[in-house]
Design a protein around this motif. Sequence first.
Motif, short mmCIF file in Angstrom:
data_model
loop_
_atom_site.label_atom_id
_atom_site.label_comp_id
_atom_site.label_asym_id
_atom_site.label_seq_id
_atom_site.Cartn_x
_atom_site.Cartn_y
_atom_site.Cartn_z
N TYR A 115 41.74 40.47 27.62
CA TYR A 115 42.42 39.71 28.61
C TYR A 115 42.40 40.17 30.00
CZ TYR A 115 45.82 43.86 28.99
OH TYR A 115 46.46 44.74 29.39
N THR A 116 42.83 39.27 30.97
CA THR A 116 42.86 39.57 32.54
C THR A 116 44.00 38.94 33.14
OG1 THR A 116 41.52 39.82 34.56
CG2 THR A 116 41.10 37.88 32.89
N HIS A 117 44.48 39.84 33.77
CA HIS A 117 45.28 39.44 34.84
C HIS A 117 44.63 38.68 35.89
CE1 HIS A 117 49.62 41.21 34.15
NE2 HIS A 117 48.98 40.55 33.33
N TRP A 118 44.84 37.41 36.32
CA TRP A 118 43.77 36.36 37.22
C TRP A 118 44.55 36.05 38.21
CZ3 TRP A 118 43.88 30.95 38.26
CH2 TRP A 118 42.82 30.39 38.66
N PHE A 119 44.04 36.58 39.49
CA PHE A 119 45.00 36.52 40.56
C PHE A 119 44.12 36.06 42.03
CE2 PHE A 119 44.40 40.68 42.53
CZ PHE A 119 43.80 41.30 41.31
N GLN A 120 45.04 35.44 42.81
CA GLN A 120 44.36 35.16 43.91
C GLN A 120 44.49 35.97 45.22
OE1 GLN A 120 45.18 30.71 43.85
NE2 GLN A 120 45.01 30.99 41.87
N PRO A 121 43.72 36.95 45.49
CA PRO A 121 43.85 38.02 46.61
C PRO A 121 43.49 37.09 47.81
CG PRO A 121 42.11 38.35 45.46
CD PRO A 121 42.52 37.42 44.64
N MET A 122 43.58 37.84 49.01
CA MET A 122 43.30 37.41 50.14
C MET A 122 41.97 37.05 50.56
SD MET A 122 46.23 36.48 51.45
CE MET A 122 45.88 36.01 53.19
N THR A 123 41.09 37.38 49.83
CA THR A 123 39.49 37.14 49.73
C THR A 123 39.52 35.66 49.73
OG1 THR A 123 39.19 37.15 47.44
CG2 THR A 123 38.84 39.30 48.66
N GLY A 124 40.41 34.80 48.96
CA GLY A 124 40.02 33.19 48.81
C GLY A 124 39.44 33.31 47.56
N PHE A 125 38.93 34.04 47.01
CA PHE A 125 38.53 33.97 45.85
C PHE A 125 39.35 34.24 44.65
CE2 PHE A 125 34.76 35.20 48.61
CZ PHE A 125 34.19 33.97 48.24
N THR A 126 38.99 34.25 43.21
CA THR A 126 39.94 34.91 42.20
C THR A 126 39.16 36.16 41.98
OG1 THR A 126 38.67 33.90 40.60
CG2 THR A 126 40.44 32.61 41.42
N ALA A 127 40.31 36.94 41.34
CA ALA A 127 39.96 38.32 41.07
C ALA A 127 40.49 38.76 39.47
CB ALA A 127 40.71 39.33 41.97
N GLU A 128 39.76 39.80 39.02
CA GLU A 128 40.11 39.82 37.56
C GLU A 128 39.40 41.34 37.33
OE1 GLU A 128 37.90 36.25 36.17
OE2 GLU A 128 36.32 37.40 35.32
N LYS A 129 40.33 41.93 36.20
CA LYS A 129 39.79 43.02 35.73
C LYS A 129 39.96 42.86 33.96
CE LYS A 129 42.23 46.88 34.70
NZ LYS A 129 43.12 47.83 34.96
N HIS A 130 39.06 43.26 33.19
CA HIS A 130 39.06 42.82 32.12
C HIS A 130 39.57 43.92 31.04
CE1 HIS A 130 35.78 39.68 32.45
NE2 HIS A 130 36.73 39.46 33.22
N ASP A 131 40.58 43.80 30.32
CA ASP A 131 41.07 44.78 29.16
C ASP A 131 40.86 44.36 27.84
OD1 ASP A 131 42.21 47.48 30.39
OD2 ASP A 131 43.42 46.02 31.73
N SER A 132 40.18 45.43 26.98
CA SER A 132 40.48 44.58 25.76
C SER A 132 41.55 44.84 24.97
CB SER A 132 39.31 45.44 24.72
OG SER A 132 39.76 46.68 24.51
N PHE A 133 41.68 44.14 23.85
CA PHE A 133 43.04 44.32 23.12
C PHE A 133 42.94 45.42 22.11
CE2 PHE A 133 42.89 39.57 23.47
CZ PHE A 133 44.04 39.32 24.39
N ILE A 134 42.11 46.22 22.29
CA ILE A 134 41.89 47.32 20.96
C ILE A 134 42.95 48.64 21.48
CG2 ILE A 134 39.55 46.86 20.52
CD1 ILE A 134 39.03 49.56 21.75
#
Length: 697
Positions: free
Chosen positions: A60-79
Amino acid sequence: MDFFGKNVFNDAVMRERLPKNTYKALHKTIDEGLPLQLEVAEVVANAMKDWAIENGATHYTHWFQPMTGFTAEKHDSFISPTHDGKVIMEFSGKELIKGEPDASSFPNGGIRSTFEARGYTAWDCTSPAFLREDAGKVILCIPTAFCSYTGEALDKKTPLLRSMETISKQALRILRLFGNTTAKRVTPTVGAEQEYFLIEKKYHQKRLDLMLTGRTLFGVLPPKGQEMEDHYFGIINERVTAFMQEVNIELWKLGVLAKTQHKEAAPGQYEIAPIFTSTNIATDHNQIVMDTLHKVANRHGLACLLHEKPFAGVNGSGKHNNWSLCTDEGVNLLEPGKTPHENAQFLTFICAVIKAVDEYAALLRASAANPGNDHRLGANEAPPAIISIFLGDELSDIIEQLKNGKPNSSKQGGELTIGVSTLPSLPKDSTDRNRTSPFAFTGNKFEFRMVPSSLSIADPNVVINTIVAEVLTQMANRLEKAKDFHGELQAILQEIAIQHSRVIFDGNGYSEDWVKEAARRGLPNLSSTAEAISALISEKTTELFKNHGVFSATELHSRYEIYLEQYSKTINIEALTMVDVAKRQILPAVMRYSTELANSINTIRTADPEADVLAQRSLLNELSPLLKELSLKTKALQDATSTAKHLHGDAYKQGIYYRDVVFKAMQELRQVADKLEVLVDYDMWPLPSYTKMLFRL
Ligand code: ADP
Ligand code: MG
């Protein structure tokens, strides 16, 4: 119908998978803005995880919209490990509602320094979670807002949500005054039309300028441009059709209401538009649309260009932000009905928009500013940098009537006869369209047509929502106190018609006359980003955003810094790219060609001392001074760039220097290079030509 929204944790899935009371509690938050309880989040997280895993997700990832104008994400597994050396799949309520990215590694405009790292992402449950499929890998994306340890917004989403709250609150006050006791929420709705270019990927990879800056920094126009007007709405070729269909399927799976697709005015240019929805979802969806265009293009051996001006001399791309207000009872507040002059509630909202746009024209302009858009606005292909409103015959007439008292008639469209008996006669709209206006009323919504193609639509919508909310507040304050509601309302609307109709302009926004007329009317004309964004930190703006809880003064200042920095950095990267391409690709190519010419002269003369080599000689004579000019202009640009770098102490001064000096040096270098391009052997020129990029698909 079978797969629309299949990858979305939407209402249908929630109703099916959540216990009744959890579903209800969550809806209280989504629909009425009540705070979210952790117990509720706990149950939702579990259901969301089961659903995601059943559909193949491991992360899963928290999908967010920082001031770069792009979206950002970091993936974490559910394990999660168990004591017997195995794992179970887990996802807690806390993990759903809160994440912790490093706030100082994103643009933060001085809010966080390098050692102050803590930042948070917070679940935005008003925009549904979704599953993204990338090369067969499925990731659960949870839309979130992003803020600093000190609570300041570091993203595009947070202020957008705040602005939606304020406009809902103020619009409801007005509705109550008109006797509506049942509506619970007013939502700004948005439909974003997205323009883009497609070119062959192999050409993209051969152009450092496109790869690093998104636009061509060199290149001459092909013999054919868009003058035949044969691209707009033209037949879409099979390769692009296949691309578009795959884009649609990806978007439909993600619940994006992709609806319209067509060829745009410039060769190689296209548009996609979804059906409108609530502003925060429309904003998320527009980000998804942009990502999907890139991703699918790549699969088809294509490159998608979202830059505002990828090709000089050819129309660039924008985004039309269609905006309206809708109650939770499904009423569009900008719907005029058959006789708008009698529709006091409609006129109230229209007048609120007119006043808001006039009062905050500079701020609205700033919300559509980015370096790419500087190439478009006022260049006769997009609205000028002057904000005005197009209302059309019918409404303009009503506003005129309002100036003198109560309006008493609405112009009707009647029927349109085409003059062929077998063709139906069409009901005629009461108003024509105007494609040169930056802010046009189009029947039951406003279309803000100045937005840059690559920009997040959050910025303009934060401004539109807040400025309209401000005028609604002023109206409600007066009306709630009034003894005679109708008398007071009439007075307010009349005042607006008299004081603010200077912003209304139904004529040709591309004409020189309008620029003069607008100056006479005192309307701001801010042609570059560096100037325009000053509006972000004016006293008036600071007051406005503070009063509505949308931005604190600190947050505004940080945004101003970020945008100025991004402006300067963009031009800096473009300048460095030009220097690199000029020195290491163009200069060597011209030298090789000159040598070839010289060798040819010598070889021919050796074979036949009498031979006429005038053609070769004159070409060589043309090339040599240009080559020298090229190296001088390259050096000049390099020098300008290093001077600019040293001005970093004052972001504004630096921005203006980039605009006035560096940018000018870039244009001068380009001019010489473009002159060379038309002299040098086609096969020896190191950059794929405009002809290839625009016409070979
Ligand atoms: P055009 O090119 O004529 O402007 P399009 O059909 O390409 O028309 O785009 C119009 C956009 O406006 C669509 O995204 C549509 O869903 C949107 N729209 C229609 N009604 C509303 C509304 N009430 N609020 C916001 N957007 C709307
Ligand atoms: Mg449009």
